[in-house]
Design an enzyme around this catalytic site. Structure first.
Site, PDB file in Angstrom:
ATOM      1  N   GLY A   1     -26.099 -21.361  -6.114  1.00 46.47           N
ATOM      2  CA  GLY A   1     -24.836 -21.275  -5.392  1.00 46.47           C
ATOM      3  C   GLY A   1     -24.924 -22.027  -4.082  1.00 46.47           C
ATOM      4  O   GLY A   1     -25.955 -22.650  -3.771  1.00 46.47           O
TER       5      GLY A   1
ATOM      6  N   GLU B   1     -31.097 -28.972  -1.589  1.00 44.09           N
ATOM      7  CA  GLU B   1     -30.183 -29.830  -2.338  1.00 44.09           C
ATOM      8  C   GLU B   1     -29.103 -30.350  -1.408  1.00 44.09           C
ATOM      9  O   GLU B   1     -28.885 -31.549  -1.299  1.00 44.09           O
ATOM     10  CB  GLU B   1     -29.551 -29.060  -3.490  1.00 44.09           C
ATOM     11  CG  GLU B   1     -28.555 -29.884  -4.296  1.00 44.09           C
ATOM     12  CD  GLU B   1     -27.852 -29.071  -5.372  1.00 44.09           C
ATOM     13  OE1 GLU B   1     -27.232 -29.692  -6.243  1.00 44.09           O
ATOM     14  OE2 GLU B   1     -27.919 -27.822  -5.335  1.00 44.09           O
TER      15      GLU B   1
ATOM     16  N   HIS C   1     -35.153 -27.626 -15.014  1.00 42.12           N
ATOM     17  CA  HIS C   1     -33.932 -27.301 -14.264  1.00 42.12           C
ATOM     18  C   HIS C   1     -32.717 -27.763 -15.062  1.00 42.12           C
ATOM     19  O   HIS C   1     -32.307 -28.918 -14.992  1.00 42.12           O
ATOM     20  CB  HIS C   1     -33.963 -27.968 -12.886  1.00 42.12           C
ATOM     21  CG  HIS C   1     -32.923 -27.453 -11.938  1.00 42.12           C
ATOM     22  ND1 HIS C   1     -33.245 -26.891 -10.725  1.00 42.12           N
ATOM     23  CD2 HIS C   1     -31.582 -27.409 -12.016  1.00 42.12           C
ATOM     24  CE1 HIS C   1     -32.140 -26.536 -10.100  1.00 42.12           C
ATOM     25  NE2 HIS C   1     -31.105 -26.848 -10.862  1.00 42.12           N
TER      26      HIS C   1
ATOM     27  N   HIS D   1     -33.079 -22.451  -5.632  1.00 41.33           N
ATOM     28  CA  HIS D   1     -32.297 -23.628  -5.291  1.00 41.33           C
ATOM     29  C   HIS D   1     -32.409 -23.834  -3.779  1.00 41.33           C
ATOM     30  O   HIS D   1     -31.946 -23.003  -2.999  1.00 41.33           O
ATOM     31  CB  HIS D   1     -30.833 -23.426  -5.653  1.00 41.33           C
ATOM     32  CG  HIS D   1     -30.490 -23.774  -7.066  1.00 41.33           C
ATOM     33  ND1 HIS D   1     -30.872 -23.001  -8.127  1.00 41.33           N
ATOM     34  CD2 HIS D   1     -29.784 -24.820  -7.587  1.00 41.33           C
ATOM     35  CE1 HIS D   1     -30.412 -23.548  -9.258  1.00 41.33           C
ATOM     36  NE2 HIS D   1     -29.754 -24.661  -8.958  1.00 41.33           N
TER      37      HIS D   1
ATOM     38  N   HIS E   1     -28.829 -25.989 -16.391  1.00 44.82           N
ATOM     39  CA  HIS E   1     -27.926 -24.834 -16.361  1.00 44.82           C
ATOM     40  C   HIS E   1     -27.209 -24.686 -17.696  1.00 44.82           C
ATOM     41  O   HIS E   1     -26.584 -25.637 -18.175  1.00 44.82           O
ATOM     42  CB  HIS E   1     -26.900 -24.988 -15.236  1.00 44.82           C
ATOM     43  CG  HIS E   1     -27.473 -24.843 -13.866  1.00 44.82           C
ATOM     44  ND1 HIS E   1     -27.463 -23.640 -13.183  1.00 44.82           N
ATOM     45  CD2 HIS E   1     -28.078 -25.738 -13.058  1.00 44.82           C
ATOM     46  CE1 HIS E   1     -28.040 -23.812 -11.993  1.00 44.82           C
ATOM     47  NE2 HIS E   1     -28.418 -25.074 -11.894  1.00 44.82           N
TER      48      HIS E   1
ATOM     49  N   ASP F   1     -30.108 -30.826 -14.632  1.00 42.61           N
ATOM     50  CA  ASP F   1     -29.202 -29.955 -13.886  1.00 42.61           C
ATOM     51  C   ASP F   1     -28.019 -29.537 -14.755  1.00 42.61           C
ATOM     52  O   ASP F   1     -28.058 -28.491 -15.384  1.00 42.61           O
ATOM     53  CB  ASP F   1     -28.734 -30.623 -12.587  1.00 42.61           C
ATOM     54  CG  ASP F   1     -28.246 -29.617 -11.557  1.00 42.61           C
ATOM     55  OD1 ASP F   1     -28.454 -28.402 -11.756  1.00 42.61           O
ATOM     56  OD2 ASP F   1     -27.672 -30.039 -10.545  1.00 42.61           O
TER      57      ASP F   1
ATOM     58  N   ASP G   1     -24.480 -23.055 -18.405  1.00 38.77           N
ATOM     59  CA  ASP G   1     -23.031 -23.243 -18.294  1.00 38.77           C
ATOM     60  C   ASP G   1     -22.658 -24.647 -17.841  1.00 38.77           C
ATOM     61  O   ASP G   1     -21.471 -24.961 -17.698  1.00 38.77           O
ATOM     62  CB  ASP G   1     -22.415 -22.202 -17.357  1.00 38.77           C
ATOM     63  CG  ASP G   1     -22.994 -22.232 -15.955  1.00 38.77           C
ATOM     64  OD1 ASP G   1     -24.034 -22.897 -15.741  1.00 38.77           O
ATOM     65  OD2 ASP G   1     -22.426 -21.580 -15.059  1.00 38.77           O
TER      66      ASP G   1
END
EC number: 3.5.4.4
Length: 377
Positions: free
Chosen positions: A185, A215, A23, A212, A25, A304, A27
Protein backbone atom coordinates in the site's frame (compact mmCIF):
# COMPACT_ATOMS: atom_id res chain seq x y z
CA UNK A 1 33.25 -11.39 -36.72
CA UNK A 2 35.02 -13.51 -34.10
CA UNK A 3 33.92 -16.14 -31.64
CA UNK A 4 33.97 -13.43 -28.96
CA UNK A 5 31.32 -11.29 -30.68
CA UNK A 6 28.40 -10.67 -28.36
CA UNK A 7 25.13 -12.26 -29.37
CA UNK A 8 22.26 -11.88 -26.92
CA UNK A 9 20.09 -14.82 -25.92
CA UNK A 10 17.07 -15.17 -28.17
CA UNK A 11 13.52 -14.50 -27.02
CA UNK A 12 12.87 -18.24 -27.09
CA UNK A 13 15.92 -18.95 -24.94
CA UNK A 14 14.86 -16.27 -22.47
CA UNK A 15 11.40 -17.81 -22.24
CA UNK A 16 12.79 -21.32 -21.73
CA UNK A 17 15.36 -20.21 -19.17
CA UNK A 18 14.38 -21.30 -15.63
CA UNK A 19 13.35 -18.22 -13.68
CA UNK A 20 12.54 -17.47 -10.03
CA UNK A 21 10.02 -14.80 -9.08
CA UNK A 22 9.71 -13.24 -5.63
CA UNK A 23 7.43 -10.22 -6.17
CA UNK A 24 4.17 -10.78 -8.04
CA UNK A 25 0.68 -9.66 -6.98
CA UNK A 26 -2.18 -12.09 -7.54
CA UNK A 27 -4.69 -9.28 -8.10
CA UNK A 28 -2.29 -7.65 -10.56
CA UNK A 29 -1.89 -10.62 -12.86
CA UNK A 30 -5.34 -11.75 -13.98
CA UNK A 31 -6.08 -12.67 -17.58
CA UNK A 32 -8.37 -9.99 -19.09
CA UNK A 33 -10.72 -12.70 -20.35
CA UNK A 34 -11.01 -14.12 -16.85
CA UNK A 35 -11.94 -10.71 -15.45
CA UNK A 36 -14.73 -10.47 -18.00
CA UNK A 37 -15.98 -13.98 -17.23
CA UNK A 38 -15.96 -13.45 -13.48
CA UNK A 39 -17.62 -10.04 -13.77
CA UNK A 40 -20.42 -11.63 -15.79
CA UNK A 41 -20.87 -14.41 -13.23
CA UNK A 42 -21.42 -12.01 -10.33
CA UNK A 43 -23.19 -9.23 -12.22
CA UNK A 44 -20.35 -6.74 -11.88
CA UNK A 45 -21.14 -4.05 -14.46
CA UNK A 46 -18.40 -1.46 -13.84
CA UNK A 47 -15.70 -2.79 -16.17
CA UNK A 48 -14.45 -0.05 -18.52
CA UNK A 49 -14.24 -2.50 -21.46
CA UNK A 50 -15.93 -5.80 -22.23
CA UNK A 51 -13.63 -7.27 -24.87
CA UNK A 52 -10.47 -9.03 -23.72
CA UNK A 53 -7.96 -7.14 -25.88
CA UNK A 54 -9.53 -3.78 -25.15
CA UNK A 55 -9.70 -4.48 -21.42
CA UNK A 56 -6.03 -5.52 -21.29
CA UNK A 57 -5.08 -2.32 -23.09
CA UNK A 58 -7.19 -0.25 -20.70
CA UNK A 59 -5.37 -1.71 -17.68
CA UNK A 60 -1.96 -0.93 -19.18
CA UNK A 61 -2.91 2.59 -20.21
CA UNK A 62 -4.47 3.32 -16.81
CA UNK A 63 -1.32 2.13 -15.07
CA UNK A 64 0.81 4.28 -17.39
CA UNK A 65 -1.38 7.36 -17.08
CA UNK A 66 0.53 9.02 -14.24
CA UNK A 67 -2.78 9.33 -12.37
CA UNK A 68 -2.76 7.59 -9.00
CA UNK A 69 -6.56 7.56 -9.05
CA UNK A 70 -6.65 5.64 -12.34
CA UNK A 71 -3.88 3.30 -11.22
CA UNK A 72 -5.75 2.38 -8.04
CA UNK A 73 -8.94 1.94 -10.04
CA UNK A 74 -7.34 -0.96 -11.87
CA UNK A 75 -7.10 -2.94 -8.63
CA UNK A 76 -10.66 -2.02 -7.69
CA UNK A 77 -11.81 -3.92 -10.77
CA UNK A 78 -9.64 -7.01 -10.22
CA UNK A 79 -10.45 -7.28 -6.53
CA UNK A 80 -14.16 -6.82 -7.26
CA UNK A 81 -14.24 -10.09 -9.22
CA UNK A 82 -12.11 -12.03 -6.69
CA UNK A 83 -14.70 -12.37 -3.93
CA UNK A 84 -15.79 -16.01 -4.16
CA UNK A 85 -13.99 -19.29 -3.61
CA UNK A 86 -14.42 -20.33 -7.24
CA UNK A 87 -13.04 -17.02 -8.49
CA UNK A 88 -10.00 -17.12 -6.21
CA UNK A 89 -9.35 -20.75 -7.12
CA UNK A 90 -9.52 -19.96 -10.84
CA UNK A 91 -7.31 -16.89 -10.65
CA UNK A 92 -4.68 -18.71 -8.58
CA UNK A 93 -4.66 -21.76 -10.85
CA UNK A 94 -4.32 -19.62 -13.97
CA UNK A 95 -1.55 -17.61 -12.30
CA UNK A 96 0.50 -20.76 -11.72
CA UNK A 97 -0.16 -21.96 -15.28
CA UNK A 98 0.80 -18.63 -16.85
CA UNK A 99 4.02 -18.35 -14.86
CA UNK A 100 5.01 -21.92 -15.65
CA UNK A 101 4.47 -21.44 -19.37
CA UNK A 102 6.77 -18.43 -19.13
CA UNK A 103 9.59 -20.57 -17.72
CA UNK A 104 9.14 -19.66 -14.05
CA UNK A 105 10.09 -22.66 -11.91
CA UNK A 106 9.63 -21.01 -8.52
CA UNK A 107 7.30 -18.15 -7.59
CA UNK A 108 6.12 -16.38 -4.47
CA UNK A 109 2.81 -14.70 -5.23
CA UNK A 110 1.33 -12.23 -2.78
CA UNK A 111 -2.19 -11.07 -2.05
CA UNK A 112 -4.13 -9.39 0.77
CA UNK A 113 -6.78 -11.73 2.21
CA UNK A 114 -8.58 -8.77 3.79
CA UNK A 115 -9.45 -7.49 0.29
CA UNK A 116 -11.51 -10.57 -0.61
CA UNK A 117 -14.20 -10.63 2.09
CA UNK A 118 -16.98 -8.61 0.44
CA UNK A 119 -19.17 -11.64 -0.38
CA UNK A 120 -18.91 -13.40 2.96
CA UNK A 121 -15.69 -15.40 2.78
CA UNK A 122 -13.63 -15.70 5.93
CA UNK A 123 -9.90 -15.02 5.94
CA UNK A 124 -9.26 -18.74 6.25
CA UNK A 125 -11.53 -19.55 3.31
CA UNK A 126 -9.68 -17.01 1.17
CA UNK A 127 -6.30 -18.56 1.98
CA UNK A 128 -7.50 -22.09 1.41
CA UNK A 129 -9.09 -21.19 -1.94
CA UNK A 130 -5.90 -19.57 -3.19
CA UNK A 131 -3.70 -22.39 -1.91
CA UNK A 132 -5.93 -24.97 -3.61
CA UNK A 133 -5.81 -22.95 -6.81
CA UNK A 134 -2.03 -22.83 -6.80
CA UNK A 135 -1.83 -26.59 -6.31
CA UNK A 136 -4.26 -27.13 -9.20
CA UNK A 137 -2.25 -24.78 -11.40
CA UNK A 138 0.94 -26.67 -10.56
CA UNK A 139 -0.76 -29.94 -11.56
CA UNK A 140 -2.04 -28.50 -14.85
CA UNK A 141 1.37 -27.06 -15.64
CA UNK A 142 3.08 -30.40 -15.00
CA UNK A 143 0.57 -32.15 -17.24
CA UNK A 144 1.63 -29.76 -20.01
CA UNK A 145 5.33 -30.35 -19.44
CA UNK A 146 6.13 -27.41 -17.16
CA UNK A 147 7.45 -27.59 -13.62
CA UNK A 148 6.66 -24.86 -11.10
CA UNK A 149 6.37 -24.44 -7.36
CA UNK A 150 4.26 -21.56 -6.06
CA UNK A 151 4.27 -20.24 -2.50
CA UNK A 152 1.88 -17.62 -1.16
CA UNK A 153 2.79 -14.44 0.70
CA UNK A 154 -0.03 -13.02 2.79
CA UNK A 155 -0.12 -9.24 2.59
CA UNK A 156 -1.53 -6.75 5.07
CA UNK A 157 -2.53 -3.30 3.86
CA UNK A 158 -0.40 -0.65 5.55
CA UNK A 159 -3.25 1.86 5.76
CA UNK A 160 -5.45 -0.65 7.64
CA UNK A 161 -5.17 -2.09 11.13
CA UNK A 162 -5.18 -5.85 10.52
CA UNK A 163 -1.46 -6.55 10.16
CA UNK A 164 -1.16 -8.66 13.31
CA UNK A 165 -4.26 -10.64 12.37
CA UNK A 166 -2.85 -11.35 8.89
CA UNK A 167 0.58 -12.20 10.35
CA UNK A 168 -1.09 -14.76 12.64
CA UNK A 169 -2.96 -16.12 9.63
CA UNK A 170 0.30 -16.49 7.69
CA UNK A 171 1.82 -18.35 10.62
CA UNK A 172 -1.13 -20.76 10.86
CA UNK A 173 -0.79 -21.69 7.19
CA UNK A 174 3.00 -21.67 6.99
CA UNK A 175 3.14 -25.44 6.42
CA UNK A 176 0.20 -25.41 4.01
CA UNK A 177 1.37 -23.29 1.10
CA UNK A 178 2.00 -19.90 2.74
CA UNK A 179 5.70 -19.08 2.87
CA UNK A 180 5.71 -15.59 4.40
CA UNK A 181 4.17 -12.19 5.10
CA UNK A 182 4.24 -8.77 3.49
CA UNK A 183 2.79 -5.30 3.90
CA UNK A 184 1.79 -3.20 0.91
CA UNK A 185 0.00 0.00 0.00
CA UNK A 186 0.95 3.66 -0.02
CA UNK A 187 4.28 4.24 1.75
CA UNK A 188 3.95 7.98 2.39
CA UNK A 189 2.06 8.54 5.62
CA UNK A 190 1.88 4.84 6.44
CA UNK A 191 5.33 3.78 7.67
CA UNK A 192 5.99 0.12 8.44
CA UNK A 193 6.53 1.06 12.07
CA UNK A 194 2.72 1.30 12.41
CA UNK A 195 2.74 -2.51 12.32
CA UNK A 196 5.57 -3.34 14.72
CA UNK A 197 3.36 -5.75 16.66
CA UNK A 198 2.99 -7.90 13.55
CA UNK A 199 6.70 -7.94 12.82
CA UNK A 200 7.61 -8.68 16.43
CA UNK A 201 5.15 -11.57 16.39
CA UNK A 202 6.64 -13.01 13.19
CA UNK A 203 10.16 -12.75 14.58
CA UNK A 204 9.11 -14.58 17.74
CA UNK A 205 7.63 -17.30 15.54
CA UNK A 206 10.80 -17.50 13.41
CA UNK A 207 8.75 -16.69 10.33
CA UNK A 208 9.74 -14.85 7.14
CA UNK A 209 8.55 -11.45 5.95
CA UNK A 210 9.25 -8.88 3.31
CA UNK A 211 8.16 -5.23 3.34
CA UNK A 212 7.23 -2.96 0.46
CA UNK A 213 9.80 -0.22 0.98
CA UNK A 214 11.88 2.15 -1.07
CA UNK A 215 9.50 2.18 -4.02
CA UNK A 216 8.02 5.66 -3.79
CA UNK A 217 9.01 7.09 -0.42
CA UNK A 218 12.78 6.60 -0.40
CA UNK A 219 15.55 5.90 2.06
CA UNK A 220 13.62 6.50 5.31
CA UNK A 221 11.19 3.75 4.30
CA UNK A 222 14.07 1.33 3.66
CA UNK A 223 15.79 2.22 6.93
CA UNK A 224 12.62 1.67 8.96
CA UNK A 225 11.86 -1.63 7.22
CA UNK A 226 15.30 -2.95 8.09
CA UNK A 227 16.30 -1.38 11.39
CA UNK A 228 12.94 -1.03 13.12
CA UNK A 229 11.06 -3.96 11.64
CA UNK A 230 13.77 -6.47 10.69
CA UNK A 231 12.60 -7.28 7.15
CA UNK A 232 14.22 -10.28 5.46
CA UNK A 233 13.80 -8.68 2.01
CA UNK A 234 12.87 -5.31 0.53
CA UNK A 235 9.83 -5.20 -1.72
CA UNK A 236 11.25 -3.06 -4.55
CA UNK A 237 14.00 -1.30 -2.57
CA UNK A 238 14.91 0.52 -5.77
CA UNK A 239 15.37 3.86 -3.97
CA UNK A 240 18.53 2.51 -2.34
CA UNK A 241 20.12 4.16 -5.38
CA UNK A 242 19.58 7.50 -3.60
CA UNK A 243 22.33 6.47 -1.18
CA UNK A 244 24.87 5.77 -3.93
CA UNK A 245 27.01 8.52 -5.46
CA UNK A 246 28.60 8.14 -8.89
CA UNK A 247 31.34 10.68 -9.61
CA UNK A 248 32.14 12.08 -13.05
CA UNK A 249 35.15 9.78 -13.29
CA UNK A 250 32.90 6.77 -12.72
CA UNK A 251 33.98 6.06 -9.16
CA UNK A 252 31.23 4.98 -6.80
CA UNK A 253 30.67 5.80 -3.14
CA UNK A 254 28.09 3.96 -1.06
CA UNK A 255 26.34 5.66 1.82
CA UNK A 256 26.01 3.87 5.14
CA UNK A 257 22.57 2.45 4.39
CA UNK A 258 23.47 1.26 0.89
CA UNK A 259 26.66 -0.33 2.24
CA UNK A 260 24.65 -2.07 4.96
CA UNK A 261 22.16 -3.45 2.44
CA UNK A 262 24.95 -4.78 0.24
CA UNK A 263 27.10 -6.09 3.09
CA UNK A 264 24.17 -7.93 4.70
CA UNK A 265 23.10 -9.36 1.31
CA UNK A 266 19.56 -8.04 1.78
CA UNK A 267 17.54 -9.02 -1.28
CA UNK A 268 16.05 -6.28 -3.45
CA UNK A 269 12.82 -7.29 -5.19
CA UNK A 270 13.30 -5.04 -8.22
CA UNK A 271 10.46 -4.71 -10.73
CA UNK A 272 11.84 -2.75 -13.71
CA UNK A 273 8.69 -2.08 -15.75
CA UNK A 274 6.62 -1.30 -12.68
CA UNK A 275 9.37 0.94 -11.30
CA UNK A 276 9.14 3.01 -14.48
CA UNK A 277 5.41 3.46 -13.93
CA UNK A 278 6.04 4.77 -10.41
CA UNK A 279 8.81 7.13 -11.55
CA UNK A 280 11.91 5.33 -10.26
CA UNK A 281 13.57 5.74 -13.66
CA UNK A 282 12.82 7.34 -17.00
CA UNK A 283 13.71 4.24 -19.01
CA UNK A 284 14.93 0.67 -18.56
CA UNK A 285 18.41 1.80 -19.62
CA UNK A 286 18.41 4.28 -16.73
CA UNK A 287 16.97 1.86 -14.19
CA UNK A 288 19.14 1.45 -11.07
CA UNK A 289 19.30 -2.31 -11.63
CA UNK A 290 22.21 -1.77 -14.02
CA UNK A 291 24.40 -0.18 -11.36
CA UNK A 292 23.16 -2.45 -8.60
CA UNK A 293 24.14 -5.47 -10.70
CA UNK A 294 27.63 -4.07 -11.26
CA UNK A 295 28.01 -3.40 -7.55
CA UNK A 296 26.89 -6.93 -6.67
CA UNK A 297 23.87 -6.06 -4.57
CA UNK A 298 21.51 -9.01 -4.01
CA UNK A 299 19.33 -7.80 -6.89
CA UNK A 300 16.45 -9.88 -8.26
CA UNK A 301 14.14 -9.37 -11.25
CA UNK A 302 10.37 -9.42 -10.76
CA UNK A 303 7.07 -8.59 -12.45
CA UNK A 304 5.01 -6.87 -9.70
CA UNK A 305 1.73 -6.58 -11.63
CA UNK A 306 1.80 -8.47 -14.92
CA UNK A 307 -1.59 -7.20 -16.10
CA UNK A 308 -1.01 -3.52 -15.31
CA UNK A 309 2.52 -3.53 -16.73
CA UNK A 310 1.70 -5.77 -19.69
CA UNK A 311 4.67 -7.89 -18.73
CA UNK A 312 6.04 -11.29 -17.79
CA UNK A 313 9.35 -12.51 -16.41
CA UNK A 314 10.53 -13.18 -19.95
CA UNK A 315 9.54 -9.68 -21.00
CA UNK A 316 11.43 -8.16 -18.06
CA UNK A 317 14.57 -10.07 -19.01
CA UNK A 318 14.18 -9.18 -22.68
CA UNK A 319 14.14 -5.50 -21.70
CA UNK A 320 17.23 -5.91 -19.53
CA UNK A 321 19.10 -7.88 -22.18
CA UNK A 322 18.37 -5.12 -24.69
CA UNK A 323 19.31 -2.28 -22.31
CA UNK A 324 22.40 -3.74 -20.64
CA UNK A 325 23.63 -6.43 -23.05
CA UNK A 326 22.98 -9.06 -20.42
CA UNK A 327 23.88 -12.64 -21.21
CA UNK A 328 22.57 -15.99 -20.01
CA UNK A 329 25.20 -15.74 -17.26
CA UNK A 330 23.58 -12.53 -16.04
CA UNK A 331 20.14 -14.11 -16.15
CA UNK A 332 21.43 -17.05 -14.14
CA UNK A 333 22.99 -14.65 -11.60
CA UNK A 334 19.67 -12.86 -11.05
CA UNK A 335 17.81 -16.17 -10.87
CA UNK A 336 20.17 -17.73 -8.35
CA UNK A 337 19.96 -14.53 -6.29
CA UNK A 338 16.19 -14.89 -6.19
CA UNK A 339 16.32 -18.58 -5.30
CA UNK A 340 18.85 -17.93 -2.52
CA UNK A 341 16.42 -15.34 -1.15
CA UNK A 342 13.25 -17.45 -1.30
CA UNK A 343 11.26 -18.16 1.85
CA UNK A 344 11.43 -21.97 1.62
CA UNK A 345 13.89 -24.16 3.56
CA UNK A 346 17.57 -24.00 2.63
CA UNK A 347 17.83 -27.57 1.37
CA UNK A 348 14.85 -27.02 -0.94
CA UNK A 349 16.35 -23.80 -2.29
CA UNK A 350 19.66 -25.57 -2.87
CA UNK A 351 17.96 -28.44 -4.68
CA UNK A 352 16.14 -26.01 -6.96
CA UNK A 353 19.41 -24.22 -7.77
CA UNK A 354 21.49 -27.35 -8.36
CA UNK A 355 18.89 -29.64 -9.92
CA UNK A 356 16.77 -27.24 -11.97
CA UNK A 357 18.26 -23.79 -12.46
CA UNK A 358 21.93 -24.52 -13.13
CA UNK A 359 21.27 -27.50 -15.43
CA UNK A 360 18.68 -25.46 -17.30
CA UNK A 361 21.10 -22.64 -17.96
CA UNK A 362 23.92 -25.05 -18.82
CA UNK A 363 21.76 -26.51 -21.57
CA UNK A 364 20.87 -23.07 -22.92
CA UNK A 365 24.51 -21.99 -22.87
CA UNK A 366 25.43 -25.04 -24.91
CA UNK A 367 22.82 -24.01 -27.47
CA UNK A 368 24.18 -20.47 -27.46
CA UNK A 369 27.74 -21.68 -28.07
CA UNK A 370 26.49 -23.81 -30.95
CA UNK A 371 24.84 -20.73 -32.48
CA UNK A 372 28.04 -18.76 -32.01
CA UNK A 373 30.09 -21.46 -33.72
CA UNK A 374 27.62 -21.68 -36.60
CA UNK A 375 27.70 -17.91 -37.13
CA UNK A 376 31.50 -17.60 -37.05
CA UNK A 377 32.33 -20.70 -39.11
Amino acid sequence: MTSQTYRPPSADQIRRAPKALLHDHLDGGLRPGTIIDLAHEIGYESLPEHESDKLGLWFREAADSGSLERYLETFAHTCAVMQTRDALFRVAAECAEDLAQDGVVYAEVRYAPEQHLERGLTLEEVVEAVNDGFREGERRALANGYRIRVGALLTAMRHAARALEIAELANRYRDSGVVGFDIAGAEAGFPPTRHLDAFEYLKRENNHFTIHAGEAFGLPSIWQALQWCGADRLGHGVRIIDDIEVAEDGSVKLGRLAAYVRDKRIPLELCPSSNLQTGAAASIAEHPIGLLRKLHFRATVNTDNRLMSGTSMSREFELLVDAFDYTLDDMQWFTVNAMKSAFIPFDERLAMINDVIKPGYAELKSEWLFRQTAVTS
